[in-house]
Design a protein around this motif. Structure first.
Motif, PDB file in Angstrom:
ATOM      1  N   ASP A 294      -1.789 -79.218 -70.310  1.00 30.39           N
ATOM      2  CA  ASP A 294      -2.526 -79.423 -69.765  1.00 30.39           C
ATOM      3  C   ASP A 294      -2.224 -80.384 -69.137  1.00 30.39           C
ATOM      4  N   PRO A 295      -1.122 -81.177 -67.917  1.00 25.71           N
ATOM      5  CA  PRO A 295      -1.552 -82.817 -67.697  1.00 25.71           C
ATOM      6  C   PRO A 295      -2.667 -82.580 -66.626  1.00 25.71           C
ATOM      7  N   ASP A 296      -3.180 -83.454 -65.664  1.00 29.30           N
ATOM      8  CA  ASP A 296      -4.009 -83.511 -65.063  1.00 29.30           C
ATOM      9  C   ASP A 296      -3.138 -83.659 -63.401  1.00 29.30           C
ATOM     10  N   VAL A 297      -2.084 -84.538 -63.686  1.00 27.13           N
ATOM     11  CA  VAL A 297      -1.183 -84.542 -62.571  1.00 27.13           C
ATOM     12  C   VAL A 297       0.185 -84.112 -63.163  1.00 27.13           C
ATOM     13  N   VAL A 298       0.994 -83.254 -62.249  1.00 24.92           N
ATOM     14  CA  VAL A 298       2.304 -83.201 -61.661  1.00 24.92           C
ATOM     15  C   VAL A 298       2.898 -83.784 -60.892  1.00 24.92           C
ATOM     16  N   LEU A 299       4.092 -84.524 -60.964  1.00 24.79           N
ATOM     17  CA  LEU A 299       5.334 -84.811 -60.516  1.00 24.79           C
ATOM     18  C   LEU A 299       6.064 -84.330 -61.245  1.00 24.79           C
ATOM     19  N   HIS A 300       6.500 -83.490 -59.341  1.00 22.36           N
ATOM     20  CA  HIS A 300       8.180 -82.650 -59.445  1.00 22.36           C
ATOM     21  C   HIS A 300       8.832 -83.873 -59.137  1.00 22.36           C
ATOM     22  N   GLY A 323       0.653 -70.148 -65.018  1.00 19.67           N
ATOM     23  CA  GLY A 323       0.919 -71.601 -64.195  1.00 19.67           C
ATOM     24  C   GLY A 323      -0.600 -71.781 -63.273  1.00 19.67           C
ATOM     25  N   SER A 324      -1.188 -71.060 -62.989  1.00 20.55           N
ATOM     26  CA  SER A 324      -2.523 -71.010 -62.260  1.00 20.55           C
ATOM     27  C   SER A 324      -3.247 -71.348 -62.890  1.00 20.55           C
ATOM     28  N   ASP A 325      -3.709 -71.471 -63.956  1.00 20.94           N
ATOM     29  CA  ASP A 325      -5.016 -72.198 -64.942  1.00 20.94           C
ATOM     30  C   ASP A 325      -4.991 -73.134 -65.288  1.00 20.94           C
ATOM     31  N   LEU A 326      -3.236 -74.132 -64.925  1.00 22.25           N
ATOM     32  CA  LEU A 326      -3.060 -75.586 -64.975  1.00 22.25           C
ATOM     33  C   LEU A 326      -3.899 -76.135 -64.400  1.00 22.25           C
ATOM     34  N   GLU A 327      -4.405 -77.569 -65.188  1.00 24.69           N
ATOM     35  CA  GLU A 327      -5.173 -78.414 -64.078  1.00 24.69           C
ATOM     36  C   GLU A 327      -5.015 -78.972 -62.959  1.00 24.69           C
ATOM     37  N   ALA A 328      -3.723 -79.086 -63.026  1.00 26.98           N
ATOM     38  CA  ALA A 328      -2.873 -79.686 -62.336  1.00 26.98           C
ATOM     39  C   ALA A 328      -3.226 -78.898 -60.685  1.00 26.98           C
ATOM     40  N   VAL A 329      -2.430 -77.667 -61.133  1.00 25.91           N
ATOM     41  CA  VAL A 329      -2.824 -76.640 -60.158  1.00 25.91           C
ATOM     42  C   VAL A 329      -3.900 -75.904 -59.535  1.00 25.91           C
ATOM     43  N   ARG A 330      -5.031 -76.539 -59.580  1.00 22.91           N
ATOM     44  CA  ARG A 330      -6.597 -75.384 -59.843  1.00 22.91           C
ATOM     45  C   ARG A 330      -7.132 -77.599 -58.988  1.00 22.91           C
ATOM     46  N   ASN A 331      -6.457 -78.524 -59.166  1.00 22.32           N
ATOM     47  CA  ASN A 331      -6.806 -79.848 -58.400  1.00 22.32           C
ATOM     48  C   ASN A 331      -6.057 -79.817 -57.724  1.00 22.32           C
ATOM     49  N   ASP A 332      -5.629 -78.809 -57.083  1.00 21.59           N
ATOM     50  CA  ASP A 332      -4.510 -79.731 -56.209  1.00 21.59           C
ATOM     51  C   ASP A 332      -3.752 -81.109 -55.780  1.00 21.59           C
ATOM     52  N   ARG A 333      -3.056 -81.269 -57.726  1.00 23.64           N
ATOM     53  CA  ARG A 333      -2.754 -82.452 -58.418  1.00 23.64           C
ATOM     54  C   ARG A 333      -0.765 -82.606 -59.020  1.00 23.64           C
ATOM     55  N   VAL A 334      -0.373 -81.304 -57.765  1.00 22.30           N
ATOM     56  CA  VAL A 334       1.004 -80.772 -58.279  1.00 22.30           C
ATOM     57  C   VAL A 334       1.093 -81.709 -56.275  1.00 22.30           C
ATOM     58  N   VAL A 335       2.439 -82.712 -57.064  1.00 22.34           N
ATOM     59  CA  VAL A 335       2.880 -83.676 -55.742  1.00 22.34           C
ATOM     60  C   VAL A 335       4.503 -84.186 -56.096  1.00 22.34           C
TER      61      VAL A 335
END
Length: 398
Positions: A294-300, A323-335
């Motif tokens: 559960d990372p804060d940020v996902v760097l794709h 996937g929808s439960d990931l913290e980065a997804v909920r906080n719009d930090r998939v970049v």
């Protein structure tokens, strides 16, 4: 300490080749991972007109003039050639459209800097062949000979030596990407380098020491600026560098040694996947494992390339029950992340990008990336390096 072979200089600009592949003497000649000061790395091999470079696993290579035709597989070497003012020498490029358009996205912000990649053959599409190398008739081959020998059963060290002696030398180091194991024939004396140490050797091939040093100074300034303003480790976000696959994530360690992490390691975020290990150049985890991390940020990884749309990645994650439960997804930090195969110019932009994605409060907000568009415009007072300074260096005006 090198064993040299005379080559017909009336045809080839390459004069001498290094120690035999796999020789234990190589380690002594190179003296370990260079500190950037040895004469061979700098191309200072004598008082005549010849010049050279030294890079494991090949060793010492000498030229009697600057190569005009340069074989390139992985894009970092194309980016190095462009940075040194020799992009027009490149005659091949792996994943041509993806690599070329990605480099364009960065060069868009450097006045007078461009790379004519369209029409270049992809040397690895369908497998590297000697026939292609003979057709290209290159003066230098910027590829680690361990790569074809390890990954292609059709290649032997005899084939490597044939190409070096009849066309031009090999000069590349693939396994420094993640400090992976080379082919057994090259294991003795194999050395690992940073991105900028490899760049130094390529600069020696093109006799562009001043351009290298000027760009290295820009990079040092960028590193100093970032390192001086990083928050305490306990306040840094957790992050995961991944590529979304079919029902799984391809995974990479943020802070591992190797030049494939040259745009993430300096940011020193807490690697959400640090406790997960894998063999090879990358690993895989499923959605449930990713949710455990559960990372804060996902760097794709590859997110800025034409291969992926970061918007599609976000939608796929948001639509997945786990996937929808990931913290980065909920906080719009998939970049969107950049390319692993990054040269020096790409590395400057990708390091800036990652700094803003991880630490917007320290280095300014990341404006986001729109698929198909250039690297986004950053206000001049929020840029972490000077674009015009870099462009002037590449143009030979600095």
């Amino acid at each position: 300490m090198a064993v040299h072979r005379a080559i017909d200089s009336s045809r080839r600009r390459f004069v001498t080749a290094g120690v035999t592949v796999g020789s234990a003497a190589l380690a002594g000649c190179l003296g370990g991972s260079s500190d950037g000061t040895d004469d061979e790395a700098n191309g200072e091999t004598g008082g005549d007109q010849s010049h050279g470079a030294a890079l494991a696993p090949v060793g010492d290579v000498e030229f009697d003039s600057v190569p005009e035709d340069a074989f390139v597989a992985f894009p970092q070497y194309a980016d190095m050639a462009v940075a040194l003012g020799h992009g027009d020498a490149v005659n091949a490029l792996f994943s041509t459209e993806m690599a070329g358009t990605t480099m364009d996205k960065y060069y868009h912000h450097l006045e007078g800097v461009s790379f004519d990649w369209e029409g270049l053959p992809d040397p690895l599409e369908g497998g590297l062949t000697k026939e292609m190398l003979y057709d290209l008739d290159s003066d230098v081959h910027f590829l680690d000979p361990s790569y074809p020998v390890k990954h292609d059963d059709d290649w032997t060290t005899d084939d490597v030596d044939e190409i070096a002696s009849t066309l031009g030398p090999w000069l590349g180091n693939f396994h420094s990407g993640v400090h992976s194991e080379p082919a057994p024939a090259y294991a003795d004396g194999y050395e690992y380098y940073t991105l900028w140490e490899v760049f130094e050797r390529v600069a020696a091939v093109f006799r562009e020491r001043e351009r290298f040093e000027a760009l290295e100074a820009v990079h040092a300034d960028l590193r100093d600026r970032i390192e001086s303003d990083l928050p305490p480790k306990s306040e840094r976000p957790t992050a995961a560098r991944v590529t979304l696959g079919d029902g799984q994530f391809f995974t990479y360690h943020l802070n591992a040694p190797g030049y494939w992490q040259a745009d993430t390691r300096p940011l020193a975020a807490r690697d959400a996947l640090a406790d997960y290990d894998w063999s090879g150049d990358w690993g895989t985890v499923d959605y449930e494992t990713m949710l455990e991390a559960d990372p804060d940020v996902v760097l794709h990884l590859w997110g800025i390339t034409s291969r992926y749309s970061i918007e599609d990645v976000r939608e796929r994650l948001a639509d997945h029950p786990v996937g929808s439960d990931l913290e980065a997804v909920r906080n719009d930090r998939v970049v969107a992340g950049g390319m692993r195969y990054q040269g020096p110019i790409m590395n400057l932009f990708q390091t800036e990008m990652t700094a803003k994605q991880l630490y917007p409060d320290r280095f300014g907000e990341w404006p986001g990336y729109e698929p198909g568009q250039p690297y986004p415009d950053i206000p001049s007072d929020e840029q972490l390096f000077d674009r015009e300074r870099v462009a002037a260096i590449v143009r030979g005006e600095d």
